[in-house]
Design a protein around this motif. Structure first.
Motif, mmCIF file in Angstrom:
data_model
loop_
_atom_site.group_PDB
_atom_site.id
_atom_site.type_symbol
_atom_site.label_atom_id
_atom_site.label_comp_id
_atom_site.label_asym_id
_atom_site.label_seq_id
_atom_site.Cartn_x
_atom_site.Cartn_y
_atom_site.Cartn_z
ATOM 1 N N MET A 276 0.983 -1.310 -0.521
ATOM 2 C CA MET A 276 -0.300 0.444 0.054
ATOM 3 C C MET A 276 0.881 1.335 -0.223
ATOM 4 O O MET A 276 0.866 2.031 -0.580
ATOM 5 N N THR A 279 2.708 2.052 -3.699
ATOM 6 C CA THR A 279 1.788 2.401 -4.272
ATOM 7 C C THR A 279 1.024 3.610 -4.414
ATOM 8 O O THR A 279 1.141 5.271 -4.806
ATOM 9 N N LEU A 280 1.575 4.036 -3.008
ATOM 10 C CA LEU A 280 0.831 5.692 -2.502
ATOM 11 C C LEU A 280 2.380 6.560 -2.982
ATOM 12 O O LEU A 280 1.976 7.614 -3.856
ATOM 13 N N PRO B 47 -6.542 4.944 -11.858
ATOM 14 C CA PRO B 47 -5.433 6.186 -11.986
ATOM 15 C C PRO B 47 -5.666 6.671 -14.237
ATOM 16 O O PRO B 47 -5.198 7.559 -13.771
ATOM 17 N N ILE B 50 -6.959 9.727 -11.725
ATOM 18 C CA ILE B 50 -6.279 10.744 -10.959
ATOM 19 C C ILE B 50 -4.883 11.765 -12.559
ATOM 20 O O ILE B 50 -5.091 12.484 -12.478
ATOM 21 N N VAL B 60 -4.924 19.762 -5.405
ATOM 22 C CA VAL B 60 -4.653 18.042 -4.269
ATOM 23 C C VAL B 60 -5.128 17.339 -3.459
ATOM 24 O O VAL B 60 -5.024 16.368 -3.213
ATOM 25 N N LEU B 63 -6.781 14.496 -5.671
ATOM 26 C CA LEU B 63 -5.340 13.437 -5.690
ATOM 27 C C LEU B 63 -5.225 12.863 -4.888
ATOM 28 O O LEU B 63 -4.995 11.719 -4.477
ATOM 29 N N ILE B 67 -5.492 9.156 -4.391
ATOM 30 C CA ILE B 67 -4.449 8.151 -4.135
ATOM 31 C C ILE B 67 -4.379 6.756 -3.078
ATOM 32 O O ILE B 67 -3.961 5.721 -3.442
ATOM 33 N N VAL B 68 -4.999 7.513 -2.420
ATOM 34 C CA VAL B 68 -5.168 6.657 -0.551
ATOM 35 C C VAL B 68 -6.421 5.212 -1.355
ATOM 36 O O VAL B 68 -5.892 4.725 -0.709
ATOM 37 N N PHE B 70 -7.064 4.913 -3.491
ATOM 38 C CA PHE B 70 -6.352 2.836 -5.263
ATOM 39 C C PHE B 70 -5.992 2.210 -4.012
ATOM 40 O O PHE B 70 -6.095 1.462 -4.450
ATOM 41 N N ALA B 71 -4.685 3.025 -3.305
ATOM 42 C CA ALA B 71 -3.713 2.130 -2.587
ATOM 43 C C ALA B 71 -4.585 1.072 -1.097
ATOM 44 O O ALA B 71 -3.966 0.289 -1.314
ATOM 45 N N VAL B 72 -5.160 1.831 -1.077
ATOM 46 C CA VAL B 72 -6.082 1.323 -0.159
ATOM 47 C C VAL B 72 -7.028 -0.614 -0.111
ATOM 48 O O VAL B 72 -6.742 -1.437 0.033
#
Lengths: 610, 591
Positions: A276, A279-280, B47, B50, B60, B63, B67-68, B70-72
Motif C-alpha cells: 500500500m 503504491t501511495l 489511474p 488520477i 491536491v 488527488l 491515490i489513498v 487506490f492504494a488502500v
C-alpha cells in the motif's frame, strides 16, 4: 537466540557453498550434451530484460503525440516501428523459450541416467546402507528440470535478466529523482523480507514436516492399485486397517496445513501494508512531479510503469536467488556424488580366470547398524571343481556368505582368499569375471528374454547358445509358445505383448543367465523353491551337465540337493557346525542328519506314519 | 459423448460431492472470483481518475483522496483474497483426500476378478492418471469455476466501459482478437492432449530405463553380469525418438505462440492505440480515457483468453476425468447372496468347469470333489495345473459359469459375501506383506496381544519377533521407519501364516505355505499340524509331497481334471500314477 542466529548462518553458508564452482560445473556438464544451451539462454536473457520497456513505450508514444499535438502520420510511423521491435523481441523470446523447454527435458533425462549409472560404482555394502539410499534419492532430485545443475543455470540467467532490467529501469527513473529509486528499493526489500520470513516459517513448520506424511499418504493411495495385494485385502479385510492409516495421515497433514495457513495470513497482512505504501509513494511522487515540475502525462505513465518494472525485477532477483541457492545446494550434492571416488584403489593383482578356489579364514561379518555378528568366525575351503551344498536354518548366514564371495560385502574380521589372493586386494571386475550366480530374489528386467539371459546388447547375443540353454533349464517349451519367442519382453509394464513369468519360470531364467555367462564359479541360492516336483527333478538330472566344468555352491532348504554335491557345509547361527560328504555327516549323527531325516522321513514310503 | 454432455456429467458428479463434503468452499470461491474482478477495475478506474485530475483541475486534496483510496482498496482486496485462498486450499485438500479414498475403496472392494481383468486394470490406470496427471482432479473444477466467474464479470464490466465511452470500432477489433484467440487456444489444447497422450506413456518407460532399473534390488545381477552396456544401449534406443518428438512438439508450440503474439501486438496493442489516439485527436475522448481504454482492452484480452482457456481446460479435464466417474459407477456384479453363515462344515464342488474370461482353454474341467468337516485334504499337481485357480473359486474371486460350489449343501452364491469371507483363512502363494508393523500385518486393526503371540508361536515366528527391539511393533522394511527391518522371504512367510491363524476361520487354505522356510521350521509345521492349524477343515497345496502323508485325502490335478484321489498309501500302490512319479522323483534324493 544466539544459537538460532548461528544456525541460520550455517544454513545460508551451506546453500551458498561453492556457488561459482557449481555454476561452472553445471555449464560444463550441460555443454557435454548440448553445445548451444548457454547461447540460447543468453538470447532469452537479453530479450526478456528489454521487452517490458518496449511494450510500455508504445503508450508513451501515443500520449506524447497527443500532448505535443504531433502530426498523426508521424505518430503512426513511430508506433509501427516500436510495435515491430516489440513483436520481434516477443517472437525471439518465445521461440528460444520453447527450444529451451525441449532442451531441459532432454538434459534432465540424461543427467538422471548419468546419476543412475554412477550408482553402479558404489561399493555394494555402502550402497545397501539406508543413508546411501537416502543420498541417492537426494541426488535424484537434483536431476529435475528445475533442480540441480539445470535449475542453477536457469535461475542464474533469470537473475541476469532481472539485473539488466533493473538497471534499465534505474536509468529511466534516475532522470526524475535518484532518491525515489532508493525509497522504492527499500520498500521492496522490506516486502521481500516479510515474504521470505513467511516462506521460511512455512518451510520449517510445513514443508519440512510433510514429506514423511506424504510418504504414508502416497503409500496408502498406491497400495490399492498394487493389484498383488487384492487377494489378501479381501480375505483379511485389510482395507479396514489401510483406511485407518489413511485417516491418521491425512488428518495430520490437514492439521499442519491449517496451522501454517494461520501464520501465513499474518505475514500476508504485513506485505499488503507495505505494498500500500508502495503504491501511495509511486503515484504521490509522480503526481507531485506533474503538478510542480510540469512533467508530461506521457512521462508520467512511462515512469509509473518503469517503477513497477524496477520493483518487479528487484523482486524477481530475490525470488530467483532463493531458488538459485536451493538449486546450488542440489548441484553441490550432485557434484560431490559424481566426483566422489567410490572405487577403493586396490593392488591390481591379475588372477587366474580359468579356475577358482575359495578359502574363508575365520571370517566375521557384522551388518551395518546391527549389533552382533551374522557370521561368527567361519572357516572353510572350496577347491576348484568342487560342488558344495550350503545348508542351514533361515537366518544362519548362508546368503551373507554368498554376498561375501561375490565381493559385495567385506569381512569385518578375518580373510577370504580367492585363488590364494585376499579378496580385498582384487578389483571388482576381477571378481565379477569369476562368478555366475542366481540370487534368491530373482530379477525380471523389462527386457527381452534373450537379453535377460545374456545381459548383453542385442547385437552381441549368441541366440543359438540362448536357445540351447533355455532347453537345458526346461524353459524352451514356454518360450516357444510365445509369439515373439526369445524376443518377447518380460513383464507387461511397457509392452502389451510382454509376458509375466511365474515364480518357477523366473528361477529357471535366472539359472539360464548363470549358465550363459559360464564363469568358473556357479552360485545358486534357492534356485528351485518355486518349481514343482517334476521340474525340480529334471533340473537335478541336468545338474551334472550344467556344472560339469564349474565349481559350484548350492544353497537350498531342500536337502535332496545335498545328495549330488561333493561336500556339505552346515551353518548354524553364523558358524560352520558341520562339514563333510553326505555320508560322513550322516555317520556323524549331528545336526545335518537331524535335518535330513526330518525331511526324508516321509519320503520313505510313509509307512512309518499313521 | 459430446463435450457439453461430458461437462454436464462431470459437474453433476463432482459438484454435489463438494456440496456434501465442504459446501463452504463454493462460497469462498465465488467471493474470491468477485474480488479478483474488482481488482481489475481498481487498476482500470483509479489511474484514469488520477490522470483526469492531473490534466484538469490539479486539485491536491482530490488527488490525495484518489491515490489513498487506490492504494488502500488494492491492498485490501489482495489481503482478503490471500486469506481466502489459504482457506480454500485447506478445504479443497479435504475434498481431494475424499476422492482418493473413493478411488481406493473402489479398488479394494470391487469383485476380485476385475483385478485380473486387463480392461479393468486399464480403466483404473486411466482413471488414476486422468485425475492426477492429465487433469488436476477436483481442483480443475474448483479453479475453473472461480476463473469462469471472474472472467465473465470482468469481461462484461470492461465491455460496459468501452461502450460507455462510445468507442465502437475498438469493440470490433476486440471481437476479431477474441475469435483469433479462440482458434489459437483450440489448437494449443489439441497439442496439449497429443502431448499428454504420447508422453506420459513414454515417460514411464524412460523413467524405468534411465532410472528405476538401477534401483538397489537390481544391483546384484547388473554388477555380476555387467549389464551396464545392455542397459545403456536400450536407453539410447528409447531416448532418441522421444527427444526428437519432444523437440518437434515444442516447435509446434513455438509456431502457435508466434501467431498469438502477432495478433496481440498488432491488433490489441498497436491498432487499438492508433484508433484511440485518433479519437483523442478529434476530441472524442480525453487523454485519461485513452489510457484507461488502452489498459482495459489489455484486461479484456487477458480475460477473454482466460475464459476460453478455462472452458477448454474444463472440457478437456472432463474427458480425462470421465474414466474416474466410469470407475465409480461400476457396480459389483456378484455379491447378491443374503443368507447368513454360522460355520463352514462341508465344501463340495459339483461339475465345476472354469476358464478365465476371454480365454479358450479350460483351467478346470468337470471337477467333482468334497471336503468334509474337519478333514485335511491335499491338492497336488504340476505348475499350471489349476490348483491356485481352484482356490480363487473357493474365495469367491470369480463367478462360476458351469457347475456349482456348495457350502453346507447350499450354493456358495446364496451366502452373504462378507459373512463367508469371515469364515475362511488363506495363505496365498504370492501373499502380500505391507510396509506397516508386524502387528498390523497379522492382527489388522485388532489389539489382542495374547492371541497375536500365540499365532506367532504356532507359525514358528515367536523367537524371531521376541528377538526384535520393538517386538511386534517393528516395521516391515524401512519405507516408513528407519528402524524397520528387511525380513527374508521365509520370515515374511511365517507372518503370512500367522495372519491366517489369527483370523481363526473355519476353513483354512494353504497354498505353498512353507516354500521359503528352512527344513526345521517346515517340519515343525508339518509335525504339529494340528497344534499349528487347530481343528479346522483344511485344503493344502505343496510341491513338497512329503507333506501329503499327513493328509486324510490327496487329490491330484492334472490337465485341468482330478485324475487321482485317495490316501498316500492308496495312491502309491499304482506305480503308473502321476502321484507316484512325483513322489518318487523327490524321494529318490533322500534314499
Amino acid at each position: 537466540m544466539n544459537k538460532v542466529r548461528f544456525k541460520r548462518k550455517v544454513d545460508l553458508d551451506m546453500l551458498r557453498k561453492n556457488l561459482i564452482k557449481n555454476f561452472f560445473y553445471s555449464l560444463k556438464i550441460i555443454r557435454k550434451y548440448d553445445k548451444t544451451y548457454a547461447l540460447n539462454k543468453l538470447i532469452i536473457t537479453l530479450c526478456e530484460a528489454t521487452i517490458a520497456f518496449s511494450a510500455a513505450y508504445l503508450i508513451k508514444i501515443a500520449v506524447s503525440a497527443i500532448e505535443e499535438n504531433k502530426d498523426f502520420k508521424d505518430f503512426i510511423f513511430e508506433i509501427a516501428i516500436y510495435s515491430a521491435i516489440t513483436l520481434a523481441l516477443y517472437i525471439i523470446t518465445r521461440v528460444c523459450n520453447n527450444l529451451s523447454w525441449a532442451k531441459n527435458y532432454r538434459l534432465s533425462i540424461l543427467l538422471r541416467q548419468e546419476r543412475s549409472v554412477r550408482t553402479l560404482d558404489i561399493d555394494y555394502e555402502v550402497l545397501e546402507r539406508p543413508e546411501t539410499q537416502d543420498e541417492i534419492e537426494k541426488v535424484a532430485r537434483a536431476t529435475g528440470e528445475w533442480n540441480g545443475p539445470l535449475g542453477l543455470i536457469n535461475r542464474a540467467f533469470y537473475i541476469m535478466s532481472s539485473i539488466l532490467s533493473f538497471l534499465i529501469a534505474c536509468a529511466i527513473v534516475v532522470s526524475v529523482n535518484p532518491l525515489l529509486i532508493i525509497l522504492i528499493s527499500v520498500l521492496a526489500l522490506v516486502k521481500m523480507f516479510f515474504e521470505n520470513t513467511d516462506k521460511k516459517k512455512m518451510k520449517t513448520e510445513f514443508s519440512d514436516k510433510t514429506p514423511a506424511i506424504w510418504r504414508r499418504i502416497s503409500y496408502v493411495n498406491n497400495i490399492a492399485t498394487n493389484f498383488g495385494i487384492g487377494k489378501d485385502v479381501r480375505v483379511y479385510r485389510m482395507d479396514q486397517f489401510i483406511e485407518e492409516e489413511r485417516k491418521k495421515s491425512t488428518n495430520a497433514f490437514l492439521d499442519l496445513l491449517k496451522k501454517s495457513n494461520r501464520k501465513s495470513n499474518f505475514y500476508q497482512g504485513a506485505i499488503r501494508i507495505v505494498s500500500m505504501l508502495d503504491t501511495l509513494m509511486i503515484y504521490g511522487f509522480m503526481a507531485y512531479e506533474v503538478i510542480n515540475h510540469n512533467m508530461s502525462i506521457a512521462t508520467f505513465t512511462f515512469m509509473v510503469s518503469s517503477i513497477f518494472n524496477l520493483t518487479g525485477s528487484l523482486y524477481s532477483i530475490i525470488f530467483n536467488n532463493s531458488w538459485l541457492l536451493r538449486a546450488n545446494a542440489e548441484t553441490e550434492d550432485y557434484r560431490v556424488f559424481m566426483e566422489k571416488n567410490y572405487v577403493i584403489e586396490k593392488e591390481t593383482d591379475e588372477i587366474d580366470e580359468k579356475e577358482v578356489s575359495i578359502e574363508f579364514k575365520d571370517v566375521y561379518y557384522s551388518y551395518y547398524g546391527q549389533e552382533g555378528y551374522a557370521l561368527n568366525g567361519v572357516s572353510f575351503k572350496i577347491n576348484n571343481g568342487e560342488k558344495i551344498a550350503l545348508v542351514g536354518y533361515n537366518g544362519a548366514g548362508k546368503t551373507t556368505i554368498v554376498k561375501l564371495i561375490s565381493g559385495f560385502y567385506h569381512p569385518t574380521k578375518g580373510q577370504i582368499l580367492i585363488n590364494g589372493k585376499d579378496i580385498e586386494t582384487l578389483k571388482r571386475e576381477e571378481i565379477d569375471k569369476l562368478i555366475s550366480s542366481s540370487y534368491q530374489e530373482s530379477l525380471n528386467l523389462a527386457y527381452s528374454i534373450g537379453e535377460n539371459v545374456a545381459m548383453l546388447p542385442k547385437k552381441e547375443i549368441d541366440y543359438e547358445k540362448v536357445d540351447k540353454i533355455l532347453k537345458l533349464v526346461g524353459l524352451d517349451k514356454k518360450v516357444n509358445e510365445l509369439p515373439n519367442k526369445v524376443d518377447t519382453i518380460l513383464t507387461r509394464d511397457f509392452d502389451d505383448k510382454g509376458v509375466d513369468l511365474s515364480g518357477g519360470e523366473t528361477q529357471k531364467l535366472s539359472i539360464a543367465r548363470a549358465i550363459y555367462k559360464n564363469a568358473p564359479l556357479f552360485i545358486f541360492d534357492e534356485p528351485t523353491s518355486a518349481m514343482d516336483a517334476i521340474s525340480e527333478s529334471e533340473l537335478y538330472e541336468n545338474f551334472n551337465e550344467i556344472t560339469k566344468n564349474n565349481t559350484t555352491i548350492y544353497i537350498s532348504h531342500r536337502l535332496s540337493s545335498a545328495k549330488f554335491c561333493d561336500r556339505i557345509i552346515v551353518l548354524d547361527h553364523g558358524k560352520v557346525s558341520e562339514m563333510g560328504t553326505h555320508k560322513e555327516l550322516i555317520d556323524k549323527n549331528g545336526e545335518y542328519k537331524k535335518l535330513f531325516e526330518m525331511q526324508s522321513e516321509y519320503y520313505k514310503g510313509g509307512e512309518s506314519n499313521e | 459423448m459430446n463435450k457439453l454432455k461430458r461437462m454436464k456429467r462431470n459437474f453433476k458428479f463432482f459438484f454435489p460431492l463438494i456440496l456434501k463434503t465442504q459446501p463452504i468452499l463454493i462460497l469462498f470461491l465465488i467471493i474470491e472470483a468477485l474480488l479478483g474482478s474488482a481488482s481489475n477495475f481498481v487498476w482500470i478506474l483509479f489511474p484514469k481518475e488520477i490522470i483526469e485530475e492531473l490534466t484538469g483541475n490539479r486539485d491536491v486534496k482530490t488527488l490525495i483522496i484518489l491515490i489513498v483510496c487506490f492504494a488502500v482498496s488494492n491492498s485490501l482486496i489482495n489481503f482478503i483474497n490471500g486469506i481466502l485462498s489459504n482457506a480454500d486450499n485447506y478445504y479443497s485438500r479435504k475434498v481431494d483426500f475424499a476422492i482418493d479414498k473413493m478411488m481406493n475403496d473402489k479398488i479394494m472392494l470391487v469383485d476380485y476378478f476385475q483385478l485380473e481383468n486387463p480392461e479393468f486394470k486399464d480403466l483404473v490406470s486411466r482413471a488414476k492418471k486422468g485425475m492426477n496427471e492429465y487433469s488436476n482432479g477436483i481442483y480443475s473444477m474448483l479453479w475453473n469455476i472461480q476463473a469462469f466467474v471472474r472472467n465473465i464479470i470482468t469481461i462484461f464490466g470492461v465491455i460496459g466501459i468501452v461502450i460507455f465511452s462510445k468507442e465502437y470500432l475498438v469493440v470490433v477489433i476486440c471481437a476479431v482478437g477474441i475469435v483469433a484467440n479462440w482458434l489459437i487456444t483450440s489448437k494449443q489444447k489439441k497439442l496439449d492432449k497429443e502431448f499428454n497422450d504420447s508422453f506420459t506413456r513414454s515417460w514411464r518407460r524412460i523413467n524405468y530405463y534411465n532410472g528405476t532399473i538401477f534401483g538397489f534390488k537390481n544391483h546384484k545381477e547388473l554388477r555380476i553380469y555387467n549389464g551396464k552396456r545392455m542397459v545403456l544401449n536400450t536407453c539410447d534406443e528409447f531416448n532418441k525418438p522421444v527427444f526428437s518428438k519432444y523437440k518437434k512438439q515444442y516447435h509446434k508450440y513455438a509456431r502457435i505462440d508466434i501467431v498469438e503474439r502477432i495478433i496481440t501486438i498488432l491488433f490489441t496493442k498497436a491498432l487499438t492505440l492508433i484508433l484511440l489516439t485518433y479519437s483523442c485527436y478529434k476530441g472524442n475522448i480525453t487523454l485519461a480515457t485513452l489510457t484507461m481504454l488502452y489498459s482495459s482492452i489489455g484486461t479484456l484480452d487477458n480475460n477473454f483468453y482466460g475464459l476460453i482457456y478455462t472452458i477448454k481446460t474444463y472440457s478437456q479435464d472432463c474427458e480425462y476425468q470421465e474414466e474416474f466417474i466410469n470407475l465409480m459407477e461400476l457396480q459389483n456384479v456378484f455379491r447378491k447372496g443374503k443368507e447368513k453363515l454360522d460355520k463352514i462344515e462341508t465344501i463340495e464342488l459339483k461339475n465345476v468347469s472354469f476358464k478365465y474370461p476371454g480365454q479358450e482353454k479350460y483351467v478346470l474341467k468337470d471337477i467333482n470333489m468334497k471336503i468334509n468337516s474337519l478333514e485335511k485334504v491335499s491338492l497336488v499337481g504340476l505348475n499350471g495345473s489349476g490348483k491356485t485357480t481352484l482356490i480363487k473359486l473357493l474365495c469367491r474371486f470369480y463367478p462360476l459359469e458351469t457347475g456349482e460350489i456348495l457350502i453346507n449343501g447350499r450354493d456358495i452364491e446364496e451366502y452373504d459375501y462378507n459373512d463367508y469371507m469371515k469364515k475362511i483363512a488363506v495363505v496365498f502363494q504370492d501373499f502380500f506383506i505391507i510396509s506397516f508393523s508386524i502387528k498390523s500385518n497379522i492382527a489388522n486393526c485388532d489389539e489382542n496381544k495374547e492371541k497375536l503371540y500365540d499365532c506367532l508361536r504356532r507359525a514358528q515366528a515367536l523367537e524371531l519377533v521376541e528377538g526384535l527391539e520393538k517386538k511386534e511393533n517393528t516395521y516391515v522394511n524401512k519405507w516408513f521407519d528407519k528402524t524397520g527391518i528387511e525380513f527374508s522371504g521365509g520370515e515374511k512367510q511365517k507372518f503370512a501364516i500367522a495372519r491366517a491363524l489369527y483370523k481363526d476361520g473355519d476353513f483354512v487354505v494353504l497354498d505353498e505355505p512353507t516354500s521359503a522356510l528352512d527344513p526345521m521350521a517346515e517340519a515343525e509345521i508339518y509335525y504339529h499340524f494340528n497344534d499349528v492349524i487347530g481343528k479346522k477343515t483344511t485344503l493344502f497345496i505343496s510341491h513338497r509331497l512329503s507333506s501329503c502323508i499327513f493328509s486324510d485325502r490327496i487329490l491330484v490335478l492334472d490337465g485341468a481334471q482330478i485324475k487321482e484321489e485317495g490316501t498316500h498309501l492308496e495312491l502309491m500302490k499304482n506305480k503308473d500314477s502321476l502321484y507316484y512319479k512325483m513322489f518318487t522323483s523327490q524321494a529318490k534324493y533322500y534314499e
